[in-house]
Design a protein around this motif. Structure first.
Motif, PDB file in Angstrom:
ATOM      1  N   GLY B  42       0.826  -1.209   0.000  1.00 19.69           N
ATOM      2  CA  GLY B  42       0.000   0.000   0.000  1.00 19.69           C
ATOM      3  C   GLY B  42       0.858   1.256   0.000  1.00 19.69           C
ATOM      4  N   GLY B  43       1.993   1.176   0.683  1.00 20.45           N
ATOM      5  CA  GLY B  43       2.898   2.322   0.749  1.00 20.45           C
ATOM      6  C   GLY B  43       3.546   2.619  -0.589  1.00 20.45           C
ATOM      7  N   ILE B  44       3.916   1.554  -1.306  1.00 25.51           N
ATOM      8  CA  ILE B  44       4.490   1.756  -2.641  1.00 25.51           C
ATOM      9  C   ILE B  44       3.463   2.451  -3.533  1.00 25.51           C
ATOM     10  CG2 ILE B  44       5.309   0.571  -4.721  1.00 25.51           C
ATOM     11  CD1 ILE B  44       7.351   0.400  -2.571  1.00 25.51           C
ATOM     12  N   ASP B  64      -5.340   5.870 -16.289  1.00 26.90           N
ATOM     13  CA  ASP B  64      -5.942   4.611 -15.846  1.00 26.90           C
ATOM     14  C   ASP B  64      -5.081   3.932 -14.792  1.00 26.90           C
ATOM     15  OD1 ASP B  64      -8.272   4.713 -17.356  1.00 26.90           O
ATOM     16  OD2 ASP B  64      -7.226   4.024 -19.153  1.00 26.90           O
ATOM     17  N   THR B  65      -3.772   3.935 -15.018  1.00 21.11           N
ATOM     18  CA  THR B  65      -2.874   3.335 -14.027  1.00 21.11           C
ATOM     19  C   THR B  65      -2.961   4.087 -12.711  1.00 21.11           C
ATOM     20  OG1 THR B  65      -1.419   2.953 -15.884  1.00 21.11           O
ATOM     21  CG2 THR B  65      -0.520   2.501 -13.710  1.00 21.11           C
ATOM     22  N   TYR B  66      -3.008   5.408 -12.818  1.00 21.55           N
ATOM     23  CA  TYR B  66      -3.118   6.219 -11.607  1.00 21.55           C
ATOM     24  C   TYR B  66      -4.357   5.836 -10.813  1.00 21.55           C
ATOM     25  CZ  TYR B  66      -3.842  10.172  -8.526  1.00 21.55           C
ATOM     26  OH  TYR B  66      -4.058  10.943  -7.410  1.00 21.55           O
ATOM     27  N   ASN B  67      -5.475   5.716 -11.517  1.00 17.90           N
ATOM     28  CA  ASN B  67      -6.724   5.395 -10.825  1.00 17.90           C
ATOM     29  C   ASN B  67      -6.659   4.027 -10.152  1.00 17.90           C
ATOM     30  OD1 ASN B  67      -7.768   7.839 -11.600  1.00 17.90           O
ATOM     31  ND2 ASN B  67      -8.737   7.032 -13.452  1.00 17.90           N
ATOM     32  N   PHE B  72      -6.006   0.846  -5.244  1.00 17.43           N
ATOM     33  CA  PHE B  72      -5.245  -0.165  -4.513  1.00 17.43           C
ATOM     34  C   PHE B  72      -4.715   0.382  -3.202  1.00 17.43           C
ATOM     35  CE2 PHE B  72      -3.885  -4.412  -5.509  1.00 17.43           C
ATOM     36  CZ  PHE B  72      -4.864  -4.703  -6.423  1.00 17.43           C
ATOM     37  N   HIS B  73      -4.205   1.584  -3.264  1.00 18.09           N
ATOM     38  CA  HIS B  73      -3.694   2.201  -2.034  1.00 18.09           C
ATOM     39  C   HIS B  73      -4.803   2.252  -0.980  1.00 18.09           C
ATOM     40  CE1 HIS B  73      -1.967   5.025   0.777  1.00 18.09           C
ATOM     41  NE2 HIS B  73      -2.955   5.872   0.558  1.00 18.09           N
ATOM     42  N   ASP B 134     -10.568   0.363 -10.705  1.00 17.83           N
ATOM     43  CA  ASP B 134     -10.257   1.789 -10.676  1.00 17.83           C
ATOM     44  C   ASP B 134     -11.408   2.577 -10.069  1.00 17.83           C
ATOM     45  OD1 ASP B 134     -12.133   1.519 -12.621  1.00 17.83           O
ATOM     46  OD2 ASP B 134     -11.223   2.944 -13.993  1.00 17.83           O
ATOM     47  N   THR B 135     -12.135   1.956  -9.129  1.00 19.64           N
ATOM     48  CA  THR B 135     -13.331   2.610  -8.614  1.00 19.64           C
ATOM     49  C   THR B 135     -13.057   3.446  -7.380  1.00 19.64           C
ATOM     50  OG1 THR B 135     -13.720   0.728  -7.199  1.00 19.64           O
ATOM     51  CG2 THR B 135     -14.790   0.691  -9.340  1.00 19.64           C
ATOM     52  N   GLY B 136     -11.846   3.388  -6.839  1.00 20.23           N
ATOM     53  CA  GLY B 136     -11.626   3.920  -5.497  1.00 20.23           C
ATOM     54  C   GLY B 136     -12.095   2.881  -4.496  1.00 20.23           C
TER      55      GLY B 136
END
Ligand SMILES: [Cu+2]
Lengths: 316, 526
Positions: B42-44, B64-67, B72-73, B134-136
């Motif tokens: 999660g930290g990465i 998309d990767t950002y989302n 994931f975070h 990618d939903t949050g």
């Protein structure tokens, strides 16, 4: 007056453009001041105690204090009173935000992935540019054609979720002419952060001119295309400088050979462009995600023609 | 009992002895390993997010990767780190010992909880096999119904991890009621146990609602039953009610155990009896009770009625009172104490510092008219990081250092531990304080890209995240170096009064030679 200019100078809020924004900012200053006082008291007491009662020897004796009714009553009661003031003041402002004046001028808003359309009573549809008259209450009736979005104008201090299958509303009365940023604040996918719009608060005459469509007429197809490229947020996925954002760049794309994920190929010509814009999912260019939304029913024939002209003009 | 030098770590050997262990202490160690691993992942993701936000426009990844990173975070940190973190590690290890018991009430169930967490985590992470989620972490409908199929894995995983949470909570409640040693009345149990008790009540009562909600979501996706999707006649806002009915109490699942830890740390390192034991204990219960009725404060702009908004604003203010009481009690405990600034105490003070800021900004957000502007901006992001990271993670670090000698039988290098605090504390504030300003300025959350005005503050925030990373690396080095150095820990290095410090470090398999009995409160520093 002094109060509110103080508010703007030192509180990190965006410029105020409405009366409601002023009410919100007054509340904000109050909250900020009591928060600051409370935090400083707690933290200062803690740091003071650390120094004052530093351990001197391992056998230090400490006072045996289990509780103190007066102190405990005070530090429960005073916060409660302060919280109730916050609550009551917050209620008043919330009521102001939620209650549109009877005579508001109504504009329909449609949110979609990833842009905003504004429709006026005479049928005029303006994408991404919301023109409103200064000094007149305006009420937005908003709905979404796909997922939930949220319409946020920082300078007005208001936002409201835009939900598919129902109307929600938002009202404001702009006091100063100017251009104000709109954000989407409910996460909605790939170009959520590109789902921007602008509010143009203009004088009554300019607004009438806008309504009669004069502002748009004078554009050539390439100019209109360039405008749509921005207002329709194509720019969040397609660059015009040759770099790759999410989709392929438009620079020099006309006349190129394209290979698709299903193995077929095509040359980028007018028909291919038209199909790609209206229904991108039909052919997916190799190496790119299938994330472009369909614009069928969103863009008019006129718009598509202009966009094609614009893409063709991008050559170096 | 066992031979001299025998303890719960060396009393049985081999991987299998760990994987089928029923000892609450060994299960706690299993949680240590898994939670730290998840925290690393999660930290990465967090560092990736901050790196991408270093400048406007794409820097190191596409939208998309950002989302997916953002999702994931959030999901990993909430469901796999902060919720299980303190209760599953320190609750498991110390709750039985603190009340003078040999183990939790249902040791087998306890092990099952760990396996459920691991299984749920694997199912969640398998969503990566599809094109990512990618939903949050909130999985709002109808977006979650229309997007990547990975949502099914992710939510099923969260559902399974929820069961783990329910079982742990149940186990703790029964243990606290049934296994207290002679003299250990409810008035004599340590405040950490009270905090775990309140947490457990929320876990047992609220988590099933999340479970049902996520199952409904899966049913809608897989079978096309219209519950939340307006296209099928459903109501997307209903989902938000369901989701927050769990997820608001869940923030107290995250923070109450941390508060319990802080009560232990402050008394120990001030060598002074806690100020207002009863007030702290009951305020935990009060928070747990009221927390069920405040979910609507996440929805002031969702379209719920004005009256609902007002009622939720009022109820939320009420949660502020017990929270304020706790903070004042901690500070009052230091008054006329004998305070030593060991690394754990630094983390406890760091907690009070950031938690106070998190708390007052919470009141700002509870103020309905104010929240309309702040909702879903970076102000909210900053607020909940101050409460959840600043709060829970600081308490977690304090707990790791405080109980390290007891759990592993070694001392660590105090100087290194303090250094980790300095980096984490400064890094934390550098990262998250600018986000309050960004939010007040209007920058929305979950933004891959932002307008150029926001660049400077985002830069500062990103640099802060590097400081935090350095701090955690130093923390890890401290822990590992302690194992290598092998400096034996005495039974009670900090002069603490609770029961776990009366037994050897590390404890024997059965914790106590003979059943202890107590005659007074847990903090008799006289
Ligand atoms: Cu949106």
């Amino acid at each position: 007056m002094l109060w509110s200019s103080f508010a703007q100078a030192s509180t990190f809020m965006p410029p105020q453009a409405t009366k409601v924004a002023e009410s919100v900012d007054n509340l904000y200053i109050f909250l900020l001041v009591i928060s600051l006082i409370a935090s400083v008291l707690v933290i200062a007491a803690m740091i003071y105690f650390v120094f004052k009662y530093r351990r001197k020897t391992d056998n230090d004796k400490t006072a045996y204090i289990t509780h103190n009714v007066t102190a405990e009553f005070l530090w429960s009661f005073i916060p409660l009173v302060l919280f109730m003031v916050c609550f009551a003041w917050g209620w008043k402002v919330y009521h102001e935000i939620r209650t549109a004046p009877e005579d508001s001028y109504e504009i329909y808003v449609r949110g979609y992935k990833w842009g905003w359309d504004f429709e006026y009573s005479n049928g005029l549809v303006s994408p991404a540019e919301l023109y409103v008259p200064v000094g007149k209450p305006v009420k937005l009736l908003m709905t979404s054609s796909d997922v939930i979005h949220s319409f946020f104008i920082p300078s007005f201090r208001i936002k409201q979720d835009v939900v598919p299958g129902r109307y929600s509303s938002l009202w404001f009365e702009v006091e100063k002419p100017g251009v104000y940023q709109v954000f989407c604040t409910e996460y909605c996918g790939t170009s959520h952060s590109g789902m921007l719009a602008k509010v143009h608060a203009v004088s009554e005459e300019e607004f009438d001119a806008f309504l009669s469509g004069k502002a748009l007429e004078a554009l050539s197809p390439v100019e209109l295309g360039a405008k749509l490229y921005k207002t329709r947020n194509c720019n969040t996925c397609h660059s015009i400088d040759g770099s790759k954002i999410i989709g392929p760049t438009f620079m020099n794309s006309f006349g190129m050979q394209r290979e698709f994920t299903d193995g077929s190929t095509a040359v980028v010509d007018e028909n291919y462009l038209r199909e790609s814009i209206l229904n991108a999912q039909k052919k997916i260019v190799k190496g790119y995600p299938p994330s472009m939304p369909p614009y069928q029913g969103v863009l008019s024939d006129e718009d598509v023609k202009a966009l094609i002209a614009y893409i063709k003009s991008l050559k170096e | 009992m066992g031979a001299a030098g025998e303890n719960y770590i060396n009393c049985a050997k081999g991987l299998k002895s760990w994987l089928i262990t029923l000892d609450h202490k060994r299960i706690a160690i299993l949680y240590v390993i898994s939670v730290l691993t998840f925290f690393f992942v999660g930290g990465i993701a967090a560092l990736g997010i901050r790196l991408e936000l270093f400048s406007p426009g794409p820097d190191v990844m596409n939208a998309d990767t950002y989302n997916q990173f953002m999702t994931f975070h959030g999901a990993i940190m909430v469901f796999m780190v902060i919720i299980p973190g303190i209760p599953a590690i320190f609750g498991n290890f110390f709750l039985p010992i603190m009340i003078g018991a040999k183990d939790v009430a249902f040791p087998r169930l306890n092990l099952l909880s760990w396996y459920l967490l691991m299984f749920g985590a694997i199912v969640s992470i398998s969503s990566l096999l599809f094109n990512g989620v990618d939903t949050g972490w909130t999985f709002y409908t109808p977006y979650s119904i229309k997007g990547s199929a990975g949502v099914i894995n992710m939510t099923l995983g969260a559902f399974i991890m929820g069961m783990s949470s329910v079982l742990t909570g149940l186990n703790f409640i029964v243990t606290i009621h049934k296994l207290r040693c002679p003299g250990m009345t409810m008035k004599n149990i340590p405040l950490f146990v009270w905090a775990l008790y309140s947490t457990a009540i929320i876990q047992v009562l609220a988590t099933p609602v999340l479970g049902i909600t996520l199952l409904l979501l899966v049913a809608e996706r897989v079978m096309g039953i219209g519950i939340f999707d307006p296209a099928l006649g459903g109501d997307p806002v209903l989902y938000q009610h369901f989701f927050w009915f769990y997820s608001h109490p869940a923030v107290y699942i995250m923070i109450l155990p941390a508060m319990g830890v802080i009560s232990e740390l402050i008394t120990t390192y001030s060598k002074k009896t806690i100020f207002g034991y009863t007030a702290i204990a009951y305020s935990s219960l009060a928070i747990a009770a009221v927390s069920f009725f405040v979910w609507g404060h996440h929805m002031f702009v969702s379209g719920q009625s004005e009256v609902a908004g007002i009622v939720f604003s009022f109820l939320t203010m009420l949660v502020g009172v017990p929270t304020a009481i706790k903070t004042f009690n901690w500070v009052a405990t230091m008054y006329k104490g004998s305070v030593t600034l060991k690394s754990s105490m630094l983390f406890a003070m760091g907690f009070i510092f950031v938690f106070t800021i998190g708390g007052v900004t919470g009141i700002m957000l509870a103020t309905a008219g104010m929240d309309v502007h702040f909702h879903d901006t970076y102000f909210v992001v900053a607020h909940f990081h101050y409460v959840m990271v600043g709060g829970t993670l600081f308490a977690l670090m304090g707990a790791i250092y405080h109980w390290y000698p007891k759990m592993y039988g070694y001392m660590y290098n105090e100087l290194l531990a303090k250094l980790s605090f300095v980096f984490i504390f400064i890094g934390f504030n550098v990262t998250f304080f600018p986000q309050f300003i960004l939010g007040a300025n209007g920058m929305p959350r979950r933004y891959f890209d932002y307008i150029p005005e926001y660049t400077e503050l985002n830069r500062i925030s990103t640099m802060g995240s590097w400081l935090i990373a350095i701090g955690f690396v130093i923390g890890l080095v401290t822990i590992i170096q302690g194992f290598i150095r092998k400096e034996k820990a005495p039974a009670n290095p900090w002069g603490s009064k609770t029961l776990e410090w009366t037994i050897q470090s590390p404890p024997t398999h059965h914790n106590f030679e003979s059943t202890p009995s107590v005659s007074g409160g847990p903090y008799e520093y006289r």
